[in-house]
Design a protein around this motif. Structure first.
Motif, mmCIF file in Angstrom:
data_model
loop_
_atom_site.group_PDB
_atom_site.id
_atom_site.type_symbol
_atom_site.label_atom_id
_atom_site.label_comp_id
_atom_site.label_asym_id
_atom_site.label_seq_id
_atom_site.Cartn_x
_atom_site.Cartn_y
_atom_site.Cartn_z
ATOM 1 N N PRO A 38 30.379 61.401 66.876
ATOM 2 C CA PRO A 38 29.890 62.735 67.255
ATOM 3 C C PRO A 38 30.990 63.550 67.944
ATOM 4 C CG PRO A 38 29.112 61.089 68.799
ATOM 5 C CD PRO A 38 29.798 60.336 67.697
ATOM 6 N N PRO A 39 30.751 64.840 68.154
ATOM 7 C CA PRO A 39 31.738 65.665 68.875
ATOM 8 C C PRO A 39 32.130 65.010 70.190
ATOM 9 C CG PRO A 39 30.021 67.056 67.944
ATOM 10 C CD PRO A 39 29.591 65.639 67.696
ATOM 11 N N GLY A 40 33.443 64.944 70.429
ATOM 12 C CA GLY A 40 33.959 64.284 71.618
ATOM 13 C C GLY A 40 34.501 62.900 71.341
ATOM 14 N N HIS A 41 34.124 62.299 70.190
ATOM 15 C CA HIS A 41 34.628 60.969 69.823
ATOM 16 C C HIS A 41 36.116 61.079 69.492
ATOM 17 C CE1 HIS A 41 35.172 57.197 67.650
ATOM 18 N NE2 HIS A 41 33.984 56.806 68.098
ATOM 19 N N SER A 42 36.887 60.094 69.947
ATOM 20 C CA SER A 42 38.343 60.160 69.787
ATOM 21 C C SER A 42 38.781 60.159 68.324
ATOM 22 C CB SER A 42 38.999 58.981 70.518
ATOM 23 O OG SER A 42 38.508 57.749 70.010
ATOM 24 N N ASP A 43 37.955 59.584 67.427
ATOM 25 C CA ASP A 43 38.340 59.504 66.012
ATOM 26 C C ASP A 43 37.614 60.520 65.131
ATOM 27 O OD1 ASP A 43 40.116 57.355 66.388
ATOM 28 O OD2 ASP A 43 38.467 55.920 66.362
ATOM 29 N N ARG A 44 36.876 61.440 65.754
ATOM 30 C CA ARG A 44 36.107 62.390 64.942
ATOM 31 C C ARG A 44 37.010 63.269 64.078
ATOM 32 N NH1 ARG A 44 31.156 64.553 64.223
ATOM 33 N NH2 ARG A 44 31.011 66.770 63.742
ATOM 34 N N SER A 45 38.114 63.749 64.640
ATOM 35 C CA SER A 45 38.993 64.631 63.863
ATOM 36 C C SER A 45 39.557 63.902 62.645
ATOM 37 C CB SER A 45 40.135 65.163 64.735
ATOM 38 O OG SER A 45 40.922 64.094 65.227
ATOM 39 N N GLN A 46 39.847 62.601 62.806
ATOM 40 C CA GLN A 46 40.352 61.820 61.677
ATOM 41 C C GLN A 46 39.277 61.687 60.604
ATOM 42 O OE1 GLN A 46 43.525 60.638 61.252
ATOM 43 N NE2 GLN A 46 42.828 60.150 59.186
ATOM 44 N N SER A 47 38.029 61.469 61.001
ATOM 45 C CA SER A 47 36.933 61.376 60.030
ATOM 46 C C SER A 47 36.738 62.699 59.287
ATOM 47 C CB SER A 47 35.626 60.994 60.734
ATOM 48 O OG SER A 47 35.460 59.597 60.752
ATOM 49 N N LEU A 48 36.808 63.802 60.022
ATOM 50 C CA LEU A 48 36.676 65.121 59.397
ATOM 51 C C LEU A 48 37.781 65.330 58.368
ATOM 52 C CD1 LEU A 48 35.820 67.183 62.589
ATOM 53 C CD2 LEU A 48 34.328 66.920 60.611
ATOM 54 N N HIS A 49 38.996 64.948 58.741
ATOM 55 C CA HIS A 49 40.138 65.094 57.832
ATOM 56 C C HIS A 49 39.943 64.231 56.581
ATOM 57 C CE1 HIS A 49 44.304 65.608 56.524
ATOM 58 N NE2 HIS A 49 44.326 64.303 56.325
ATOM 59 N N ASN A 50 39.504 62.992 56.760
ATOM 60 C CA ASN A 50 39.324 62.092 55.622
ATOM 61 C C ASN A 50 38.237 62.598 54.672
ATOM 62 O OD1 ASN A 50 41.271 60.393 56.666
ATOM 63 N ND2 ASN A 50 39.802 59.016 57.648
ATOM 64 N N LEU A 51 37.129 63.074 55.246
ATOM 65 C CA LEU A 51 36.054 63.623 54.413
ATOM 66 C C LEU A 51 36.545 64.843 53.640
ATOM 67 C CD1 LEU A 51 33.147 63.844 53.437
ATOM 68 C CD2 LEU A 51 32.570 65.005 55.579
#
Length: 641
Positions: A142-155
């Motif tokens: 969820p927002p605030g998770h350290s790996d969220r930006s990486q998941s968004l990029h991968n998707l």
């Protein structure tokens, strides 16, 4: 790294078969070899890495706490070898190993998102499964998770790959939405415009939403002006054009307002009063006081932030943003400091129509905002390039006003403005029952801000020019006009008037006519105003000018106007002891100023690269609270002024 490999070989020798740390030692050496392969490309390093990972996996049977790590490490290395050599058996084995790792991380496991992400990246050909797995991983970050930006990029990468493969339009739109940042949204805008896609308007709305969030987290330092300028670029005017092309004139008004003068908008937020919130209830009063204190700190930080202060200012900015979020959670305050809706902006036309004149790379348009009906669109038969050329000609010409030849060139420019822009608008105003003699407000964008729309006309016998038909005024934005009218007028209260004149400024050419000008002003006004103060020559210093405006609401200022088109916040009025700059005006806290007549040159000329930000002297006076400001677009001869 070579030493690292050898060190780990030596460590492995110290962990013979049966040693409790042998699996970790095998894993460490395999990792170092894979890293060396990634840097040097030696396939033998990758092969050895895979064999070591296999050996480590054998020592971590089902139930071992590190088995999932071994499965993932071996899977990643096998996929690397497939990408290098193309052996499908490596890819098949890699995918099966990733699936086995996912099974070891069921729902609720802290590493489930990592396993899903690894499996999603495992098969470069099964994009459908990859996208679904990336979606599942994203839900666990969820927002605030350290790996969220990486998941968004991968998707986003998987969606883009599927769009390239199959051309599904929704995949491309989601690619940009997934990244959730201003740069991605602007890329979406460009792609949607180039492919003539129906999602372009949504792309603009998304980009401007991110722009507002982006600017909201900047401090008020003028050092951030370049950041704002780069972020805005042509976004607002292109969004206006897109809205018009999509038959959404009200949306056009909202978006062009949202993306222009954003620096002034942010500074204005720091001056917002919360009397209604304070009176509502105890919690509201506490929030209002917290907002007031943080806003005061940010406003005073303008142009004062150093590298040492920057972390503290950023922290205050984050705290301010948090208070704003909490205020929006209160009843009746859900839209607190959010971009205004059309119904709010339409109030700007209550005393006369406002004409937005917009120049975009996609189209040029005028939009007449009326108080009691939908906006009226007026197509303009001119291109953005032509507007830019016309603006440059006028700016060049304005330096030579006075000669007979210059007058002829000026008339040609005013005729073109009439024929291409103002004439069609006047016809539309007449058709909308805006009677001759009415007051109208121009709200120009981009290079239109530097053109004298108010003076346009055919300049032929028996034909009226605009000054003979309507009374023109200007506003940088509709919101500015609305704010000015919301301020309590002091017309019925005592009128305190000050005339400031500086004919002998520090290091500047003397102005011989300033003293006679102030004498005429004093002669006319002394009998009719409650109080008249004159500040001249040695008394007209920077500090004295700022101080005297604390006690006077009406101003006549006669001096040199010094625009700085490359560093607009250094634009200034020339006082006896130096420049009274925009930043000094911004930091002022004058009480209920009403009217300012700026008898100085170039007071409405701002940054040459960002005219839509309106960083000029007249706008600074308006920002400081003056409800009405009269300024100049060009040089004014001392005797004429």
């Amino acid at each position: 790294m070579a030493d690292d490999v050898e060190e780990r070989r030596a460590a492995l020798k110290r962990c013979p078969p049966g040693h409790s740390d042998r699996s970790s030692s095998l894993d460490n050496l395999a990792c170092s070899l894979r890293d060396r392969f990634m840097r040097r490309g030696d396939p033998s390093d990758l092969d050895e890495s895979i064999e070591l990972y296999r050996a480590a996996l054998l020592l971590r049977p089902p139930g071992h706490s590190d088995r999932s790590d071994s499965l993932s490490n071996l899977a990643v290395s096998l996929r690397d070898r497939f990408m290098q050599r193309g052996d499908p058996s490596d890819l098949d084995e890699s995918i099966e190993l990733h699936r086995a790792a996912v099974l070891l991380h069921p729902p609720g496991h802290s590493d489930q998102s990592l396993s899903l992400n690894n499996l999603a990246r495992g098969d470069p050909y099964d994009l459908d499964e990859s996208i679904e797995l990336h979606r599942a991983a994203l839900l666990l970050r969820p927002p605030g998770h350290s790996d969220r930006s990486q998941s968004l990029h991968n998707l986003a990468a998987s969606l883009a790959g599927r769009f390239t493969q199959r051309g599904i339009p929704s995949d491309l739109d989601e690619t940009f939405i997934s990244r959730k940042d201003l740069a991605a949204a602007k890329s979406w805008v460009t792609t949607a415009e180039e492919t003539n896609r129906g999602s372009a308007l949504v792309a603009y709305q998304t980009a401007l939403k991110f722009l507002d969030q982006h600017v909201g987290l900047l401090s008020s330092s003028s050092r951030h002006f370049d950041v704002v300028s780069m972020a805005t670029a042509s976004l607002a005017v292109d969004a206006f054009s897109c809205s018009i092309r999509n038959g959404a004139p009200a949306t056009a008004v909202e978006l062009v307002e949202q993306g222009r003068a954003v620096f002034w908008t942010q500074l204005t937020r720091f001056r917002t009063t919360l009397d209604e919130l304070s009176a509502a209830h105890h919690a509201g009063a506490a929030l209002a006081e917290e907002f007031k204190q943080l806003s005061f700190r940010l406003r005073n930080a303008f142009d004062q932030s150093t590298e040492d202060q920057s972390p503290q200012i950023r922290q205050v900015t984050i705290e301010w943003d948090d208070v704003v979020s909490r205020i929006r959670m209160l009843p009746d305050f859900s839209r607190f400091l959010l971009p205004p809706l059309f119904s709010d902006l339409q109030k700007a036309a209550e005393e006369g129509p406002v004409i937005i004149v917009n120049a975009s790379q996609y189209s040029c348009d005028a939009l007449i905002v009326l108080s009691d009906r939908d906006p009226v669109h007026v197509p303009i038969d001119i291109t953005q390039t032509e507007v830019s050329d016309l603006s440059k000609k006028f700016q060049s010409l304005s330096k030579e006003f006075g000669s007979f030849d210059t007058q002829h060139k000026l008339v040609r420019i005013l005729r073109k403005l009439w024929h291409d822009i103002v004439g069609p608008v006047v016809q539309a105003l007449g058709a909308s029952n805006v009677h001759p003699g009415s007051r109208i407000w121009w709200c120009p964008t981009t290079e239109f801000t530097l053109l004298p729309l108010h003076a346009a006309g055919p300049y032929e016998k028996k034909r009226d020019s605009l000054p003979h038909i309507y009374i023109s005024s200007y506003t940088p934005t509709l919101a500015t006009l609305v704010r000015a009218r919301q301020q309590v007028s002091r017309d019925a209260s005592p009128q305190y008037f000050v005339a400031i004149g500086q004919g002998n400024p520090d290091g500047r050419k003397p102005l011989q006519c300033v003293a006679p000008e102030l004498a005429v002003v004093a002669q006319r006004l002394t009998p009719i105003v409650s109080s008249f103060t004159s500040l001249e020559d040695s008394d007209a210093t920077v500090k004295a000018a700022v101080d005297v405006l604390n006690h006077n609401q009406w101003l006549h200022l006669a001096c040199h106007g010094m625009p700085n088109r490359k560093q607009p916040f250094k634009s200034s009025f020339a006082m006896r002891d130096g420049p009274l700059m925009i930043k000094d005006i911004i930091r002022s806290d004058w009480q209920n100023p009403e009217f300012a007549f700026l008898s100085a040159c170039h007071t409405t000329v701002g940054d040459e690269k960002s005219p839509d930000e309106s960083i000029h002297l007249a706008a600074a006076m308006q920002f400081s609270g003056f409800r009405s400001v009269i300024g100049s677009m060009w040089s004014v001869d001392d005797e004429v002024a």
